[in-house]
Design a protein around this motif. Sequence first.
Motif, mmCIF file in Angstrom:
data_model
loop_
_atom_site.group_PDB
_atom_site.id
_atom_site.type_symbol
_atom_site.label_atom_id
_atom_site.label_comp_id
_atom_site.label_asym_id
_atom_site.label_seq_id
_atom_site.Cartn_x
_atom_site.Cartn_y
_atom_site.Cartn_z
ATOM 1 N N ILE A 1 0.846 -1.200 0.000
ATOM 2 C CA ILE A 1 0.000 0.000 0.000
ATOM 3 C C ILE A 1 0.880 1.248 0.000
ATOM 4 C CG2 ILE A 1 -1.729 1.308 1.296
ATOM 5 C CD1 ILE A 1 -2.707 -1.368 2.423
ATOM 6 N N PRO A 2 0.974 1.954 -1.126
ATOM 7 C CA PRO A 2 1.781 3.178 -1.173
ATOM 8 C C PRO A 2 1.214 4.244 -0.235
ATOM 9 C CG PRO A 2 1.271 2.388 -3.389
ATOM 10 C CD PRO A 2 0.410 1.614 -2.445
ATOM 11 N N LEU A 3 2.094 4.852 0.558
ATOM 12 C CA LEU A 3 1.693 5.898 1.500
ATOM 13 C C LEU A 3 1.985 7.300 0.980
ATOM 14 C CD1 LEU A 3 2.921 4.558 4.974
ATOM 15 C CD2 LEU A 3 0.637 4.368 3.962
ATOM 16 N N LEU A 4 3.109 7.440 0.237
ATOM 17 C CA LEU A 4 3.560 8.777 -0.125
ATOM 18 C C LEU A 4 4.659 8.694 -1.179
ATOM 19 C CD1 LEU A 4 6.593 9.026 1.317
ATOM 20 C CD2 LEU A 4 5.219 9.314 3.356
ATOM 21 N N THR A 5 5.016 9.864 -1.688
ATOM 22 C CA THR A 5 6.230 9.990 -2.500
ATOM 23 C C THR A 5 7.233 10.813 -1.692
ATOM 24 O OG1 THR A 5 5.241 11.899 -3.626
ATOM 25 C CG2 THR A 5 5.133 9.767 -4.744
ATOM 26 N N SER A 6 8.505 10.428 -1.766
ATOM 27 C CA SER A 6 9.540 11.031 -0.922
ATOM 28 C C SER A 6 10.398 12.021 -1.697
ATOM 29 C CB SER A 6 10.416 9.930 -0.310
ATOM 30 O OG SER A 6 11.007 9.147 -1.331
ATOM 31 N N ASN A 7 10.985 12.931 -0.965
ATOM 32 C CA ASN A 7 11.705 14.053 -1.566
ATOM 33 C C ASN A 7 12.982 13.626 -2.286
ATOM 34 O OD1 ASN A 7 11.754 16.805 -2.150
ATOM 35 N ND2 ASN A 7 13.041 17.301 -0.403
ATOM 36 N N ILE A 8 13.303 14.389 -3.318
ATOM 37 C CA ILE A 8 14.472 14.130 -4.163
ATOM 38 C C ILE A 8 15.097 15.462 -4.563
ATOM 39 C CG2 ILE A 8 13.643 11.951 -5.142
ATOM 40 C CD1 ILE A 8 12.687 13.577 -7.573
ATOM 41 N N PRO A 9 16.345 15.455 -5.012
ATOM 42 C CA PRO A 9 16.907 16.650 -5.626
ATOM 43 C C PRO A 9 16.349 16.825 -7.036
ATOM 44 C CG PRO A 9 18.498 14.874 -5.698
ATOM 45 C CD PRO A 9 17.331 14.375 -4.890
ATOM 46 N N GLU A 10 16.438 18.020 -7.577
ATOM 47 C CA GLU A 10 15.926 18.277 -8.914
ATOM 48 C C GLU A 10 16.544 17.321 -9.924
ATOM 49 O OE1 GLU A 10 15.424 22.048 -12.027
ATOM 50 O OE2 GLU A 10 16.821 22.178 -10.357
ATOM 51 N N LEU A 11 15.672 16.637 -10.677
ATOM 52 C CA LEU A 11 16.076 15.693 -11.719
ATOM 53 C C LEU A 11 17.006 14.591 -11.200
ATOM 54 C CD1 LEU A 11 16.563 18.079 -14.769
ATOM 55 C CD2 LEU A 11 14.988 16.154 -14.651
ATOM 56 N N CYS A 12 17.001 14.391 -9.878
ATOM 57 C CA CYS A 12 17.850 13.369 -9.236
ATOM 58 C C CYS A 12 19.340 13.658 -9.410
ATOM 59 C CB CYS A 12 17.534 11.969 -9.781
ATOM 60 S SG CYS A 12 15.836 11.452 -9.503
#
Length: 565
Positions: free
Chosen positions: A205-216
């Motif tokens: 069950i997906p809860l959220l999307t997590s933070n990343i730097p721009e364009l990884c």
Amino acid sequence: MEGILTYLTSRNTVLKDFILKMSTGVVTIKIVTWMLLKSVNVLYIPLYITRLFKKSKICPAIRDEILLLPASELADKIRKQELTSEVVVKAYISRIEEVNPVINAVIEDRFKQAIEDAKYADKLVSFGTLSVEELKEKHPLLGKNQFDTVLICIQHLQLVGVPLTVKGSIEVAQMKSTSGMVTRANITAKNDAVTVKYAREAGAIPLLTSNIPELCMNWETSNKLKGTTRNPHNTTRTCGGSSGGEASLLASACSIIGIGSDIAGSLRLPAHFCGVWGHKPSPGAVSSIGHYPSCKSVEEWQASFTLGPMARYASDLKLLLEVIMEPEMRSTLLLKEPVNFKEVRVFYMKDIGSFLTSKVNSDCLDALHQVVDHFNSICYNNCKEVNLSLIKYAPELAGLSLLDIDEVDNIFEGRGEGCYKELFKYMTGRSRSTLNVVLYGVLRRLSGYLPRSMIENAKGTMKELKNEIVKLLGTDGIFVIPTCPMEAVYHGDMVRKALDSSYLFIFNALGLPVTNCPVAYTSKGLPIGVQVIGAPNCDRLTLAAAVEIEKAFGGWKPPSAANGG
């Protein structure tokens, strides 16, 4: 030049010719790179001063024991109705709401939908026509409109009712798909990425999307939409990047399993900095469809880039990889095949020997020696220290190889056209992008001035290094090396330590499976560990090594426990 001459006397004629022709260019690149990295230190003086006045925020203690159970155990308890998925999901939601203000790791949540998904999972488990054993082997459709057709089975339910977090560059249907870009702030994913689809089908069950730097494109996690994600062990330190949001959530017990991605250590560096487990699978094992950025040069991209599992417990890496891998790869990776670790041959190196990287510090060396000593005590064959002569040149050669991949999604055209204009805009405070994205364009532009023969010979040398490692390991060997020369650094420091990430990205360029393994903690409570490398498609060996390391050294610890709080 002494190193080059030594190298010339030890390699074959083709490589001698390559160095004779290209040494001037390579040495120039090394010198210029070294000078740039050293000069950056001067610019950091004001930052050093401001750090004296910053203190770490304390990550809240874990009070709910549900949060301490591995994903495999959670799924088993939910199947046996010893726990409900709804209770588990709500426990994680409560933890996230408590901790996220400290670490800032969430892009967008789907808590309301996740609770509804959990209720349906519980209905499934309580459905009277299926026994516990049948539930383990059969997967009814969980969609809201299809619950009546629950007996339609599609696959095993390895993760029934278990919460999952997903890196923000991986699409989750009806959620934002920004990749950390201001220009993509209003873009929403229409469909799940293939990996997310597989995970849902297995009951996760997906809860959220997590933070990343721009364009990884950073080894730290910060962008102009959500700001900076912090390391829960010490919030003045970076969580790494680009899968930094995932690692921070896992380390702080806000997640139990997650999906990350890795092109230049993007999955393993955050795992190392935050003290969790991360696995970069063999090329082709896991689909990258539904990830942004992507690349039109499919073959080159898939050889170096991959999505992979991240977890708080070592055994859950294998569980999640079995779920998200491509079905046709099951007969190749043979993850269910048992591994007698006593029969595994172990090789190791203390460092790669490049003068472009920092020296491996004493804590990280000690972690390596602890692992080697343990393997010496349990394996039939003693661990062997090796000297891979080409690996000292890997930072620049692997860097050139990865930088040469064409048609990767970015803010520039071709080989960085328009990068100088964007750099000027950044320097004058008018760019909508972050520094690393702009510098990528500059590096792409500069690499276009290099002789094509230099790039091709760099790739050829990397191929020879890969052949040397593959021949050494065979199908029963692993290679252990520090994940990074040091523990998590202060925010902003990865700019001046960028080439330390070559300990990670050389294995992307080589296309080998790698598992990051937390081993110990420094006196300041920061995680340190090693990475375990295998030959292509020998993921089961590196994953088995991870389980063995966890048994021996304990693996993940809650932030408050690690730092003595």
